[in-house]
Design an enzyme around this catalytic site. Structure first.
Site, mmCIF file in Angstrom:
data_model
loop_
_atom_site.group_PDB
_atom_site.id
_atom_site.type_symbol
_atom_site.label_atom_id
_atom_site.label_comp_id
_atom_site.label_asym_id
_atom_site.label_seq_id
_atom_site.Cartn_x
_atom_site.Cartn_y
_atom_site.Cartn_z
ATOM 1 N N GLY A 244 68.201 39.198 24.408
ATOM 2 C CA GLY A 244 67.186 38.294 24.618
ATOM 3 C C GLY A 244 65.729 39.120 25.030
ATOM 4 N N ARG A 245 66.080 40.077 25.813
ATOM 5 C CA ARG A 245 64.875 40.804 26.233
ATOM 6 C C ARG A 245 64.351 41.678 25.097
ATOM 7 N NH1 ARG A 245 67.920 43.465 31.100
ATOM 8 N NH2 ARG A 245 69.696 42.030 30.196
ATOM 9 N N THR B 54 83.056 32.860 29.556
ATOM 10 C CA THR B 54 83.356 31.639 29.938
ATOM 11 C C THR B 54 81.932 31.063 30.477
ATOM 12 O OG1 THR B 54 84.419 32.572 31.716
ATOM 13 C CG2 THR B 54 85.749 31.575 29.975
ATOM 14 N N ARG C 63 74.102 28.360 29.381
ATOM 15 C CA ARG C 63 72.964 28.703 28.737
ATOM 16 C C ARG C 63 72.449 27.535 27.985
ATOM 17 N NH1 ARG C 63 72.636 34.627 26.445
ATOM 18 N NH2 ARG C 63 73.545 35.521 28.267
ATOM 19 N N ASP D 161 74.435 43.695 26.205
ATOM 20 C CA ASP D 161 73.634 43.219 26.981
ATOM 21 C C ASP D 161 72.216 43.322 26.384
ATOM 22 O OD1 ASP D 161 72.587 41.395 28.702
ATOM 23 O OD2 ASP D 161 73.299 42.503 30.479
ATOM 24 N N GLY D 162 71.094 42.399 26.772
ATOM 25 C CA GLY D 162 69.670 42.518 26.517
ATOM 26 C C GLY D 162 69.293 42.079 25.072
ATOM 27 N N ARG E 34 77.884 49.483 28.864
ATOM 28 C CA ARG E 34 77.075 48.235 28.992
ATOM 29 C C ARG E 34 75.568 48.483 28.774
ATOM 30 N NH1 ARG E 34 77.427 43.136 32.920
ATOM 31 N NH2 ARG E 34 75.531 42.114 32.151
ATOM 32 N N ARG F 168 64.811 34.377 21.318
ATOM 33 C CA ARG F 168 65.923 34.933 21.710
ATOM 34 C C ARG F 168 67.021 34.998 20.714
ATOM 35 N NH1 ARG F 168 67.189 35.519 26.815
ATOM 36 N NH2 ARG F 168 69.621 35.149 26.416
ATOM 37 N N ASN G 169 78.834 31.862 29.741
ATOM 38 C CA ASN G 169 77.762 31.504 28.519
ATOM 39 C C ASN G 169 77.485 30.250 28.304
ATOM 40 O OD1 ASN G 169 78.200 35.005 27.195
ATOM 41 N ND2 ASN G 169 76.794 34.361 28.848
HETATM 42 C C1 FPP Z 1 73.798 39.211 25.762
HETATM 43 O O1 FPP Z 1 72.425 39.598 25.550
HETATM 44 C C2 FPP Z 1 74.464 38.763 24.338
HETATM 45 C C3 FPP Z 1 75.226 37.659 24.100
HETATM 46 C C4 FPP Z 1 75.654 36.895 25.082
HETATM 47 C C5 FPP Z 1 75.680 37.399 22.837
HETATM 48 C C6 FPP Z 1 76.381 38.616 22.222
HETATM 49 C C7 FPP Z 1 76.834 38.354 20.623
HETATM 50 C C8 FPP Z 1 76.558 39.008 19.525
HETATM 51 C C9 FPP Z 1 75.703 40.343 19.460
HETATM 52 C C10 FPP Z 1 77.017 38.464 18.179
HETATM 53 C C11 FPP Z 1 78.356 39.178 18.222
HETATM 54 C C12 FPP Z 1 79.081 38.462 16.698
HETATM 55 C C13 FPP Z 1 80.188 38.435 16.561
HETATM 56 C C14 FPP Z 1 80.678 37.639 15.095
HETATM 57 C C15 FPP Z 1 81.210 39.148 17.230
HETATM 58 P P1 FPP Z 1 71.549 38.648 26.654
HETATM 59 O O2 FPP Z 1 71.191 37.168 25.444
HETATM 60 O O3 FPP Z 1 72.255 38.032 27.810
HETATM 61 O O4 FPP Z 1 70.280 39.284 26.639
HETATM 62 P P2 FPP Z 1 69.398 39.266 27.740
HETATM 63 O O5 FPP Z 1 70.253 39.621 29.156
HETATM 64 O O6 FPP Z 1 68.296 40.161 27.249
HETATM 65 O O7 FPP Z 1 68.835 37.878 28.095
#
Ligand code: FPP
Length: 250
Positions: free
Chosen positions: A32-33, A75, A80, A29-30, A197, A42, A77
């Site tokens: 985007g931030r 599921t 978004r 997680d994180g 996490r 992002r 996501n």
């Molecule tokens: C959560 O951060 C991240 C994701 C939903 C995507 C994670 C995917 C990868 C790191 C790529 C993995 C690739 C392979 C091929 C396995 P967020 O977007 O929720 O961040 P935020 O909470 O800061 O908005």
């Protein structure tokens, strides 16, 4: 040409090799931030997130941890923005195509879990190919949860079991934990010992609900793209200080 040395190439000496988790699961997680903090879109965070995941996989291999599972796409996501979903699907496909050869050489056994039928065809093809090409590998088991939801997984297991009962292949009294697990996406993969996490959120977000029953949970405020070997070392040191009782008294 100078090659940048990888810090903590080997298991740090303060960690007990005999007490390492045998399976680590991560909620990445994180992203985007991380990007927002740098005034970047992002998607740059997701790209950096792939690098962090790649190094964690290699680190598990270097330090002797036999299984890693990453929550790549839930599921939920799909809710978004369309452009971000599309970017992620293309990113998964590109990463798989780019990394498959190396994973094969490094003896990684890759498996995707989730409702894979709803993923774009071109991604499914790469997924199928990566699983087929690495199915006999004996090294680290790398599981990627994609279009994964724990509740959905449990319901589809119930449906599959109910169908067997209906068709007379199974009796209700024969249903037990072992039979149930055989109908989960993760069939054959041991339960995670440690869930990490990042970004400070204290939730499991529909991830491996059944399998996580006795996992130790470690939450760090570090954002996923910054989660490196130093951070992983901290997580493992914390894990090794925990007393795992599995509901019993020691
Ligand atoms: C959560 O951060 C991240 C994701 C939903 C995507 C994670 C995917 C990868 C790191 C790529 C993995 C690739 C392979 C091929 C396995 P967020 O977007 O929720 O961040 P935020 O909470 O800061 O908005």
């Amino acid at each position: 040409m100078s090659v940048e040395p990888v810090t903590l190439q080997q298991l740090p000496t303060d960690l007990n090799r005999n007490l390492l988790p045998q399976h680590v699961a991560v909620i990445m997680d994180g992203n985007g931030r991380w990007a927002k903090n740098r005034a970047k879109p992002r998607i740059i965070g997701h790209q950096k997130g792939v690098d962090a995941l790649k190094d964690l996989l290699r680190c598990c291999k270097d330090w002797g941890i036999p299984a890693l599972t990453a929550y790549a796409f839930s599921t939920e996501n799909w809710g978004r923005p369309h452009s971000e979903v599309q970017f992620l699907m293309t990113l998964f496909e590109r990463v798989l195509r780019r990394e498959l050869q190396e994973m094969k050489q490094e003896n990684v056994k890759i498996r995707f879990v989730g409702n894979l039928l709803d993923l774009p065809n071109s991604l499914r093809q790469e997924i199928d190919r990566s699983m087929e090409d690495t199915k006999n590998n004996q090294g680290i088991q790398f599981t990627v949860a994609t279009n994964y939801g724990g509740r959905h997984e449990i319901i589809q297991a119930c449906q599959a079991i109910a169908t067997k009962v209906e068709q007379g292949y199974l009796k209700v009294a024969e249903i037990n934990e072992e039979i149930f697990e055989q109908h989960l996406y993760t069939q054959g993969i041991p339960h995670p010992d440690l869930l990490i996490r990042t970004s400070g959120e204290m939730r499991i977000s529909n991830f491996l609900l059944w399998q996580m029953a006795y996992a130790e949970i470690y939450v760090t405020t570090t954002l996923w793209p910054d989660f490196d070997r130093v951070e992983f070392h901290k997580a493992l040191a914390t894990y090794q200080r925990r007393e795992r009782r599995f509901g019993k008294v020691k």
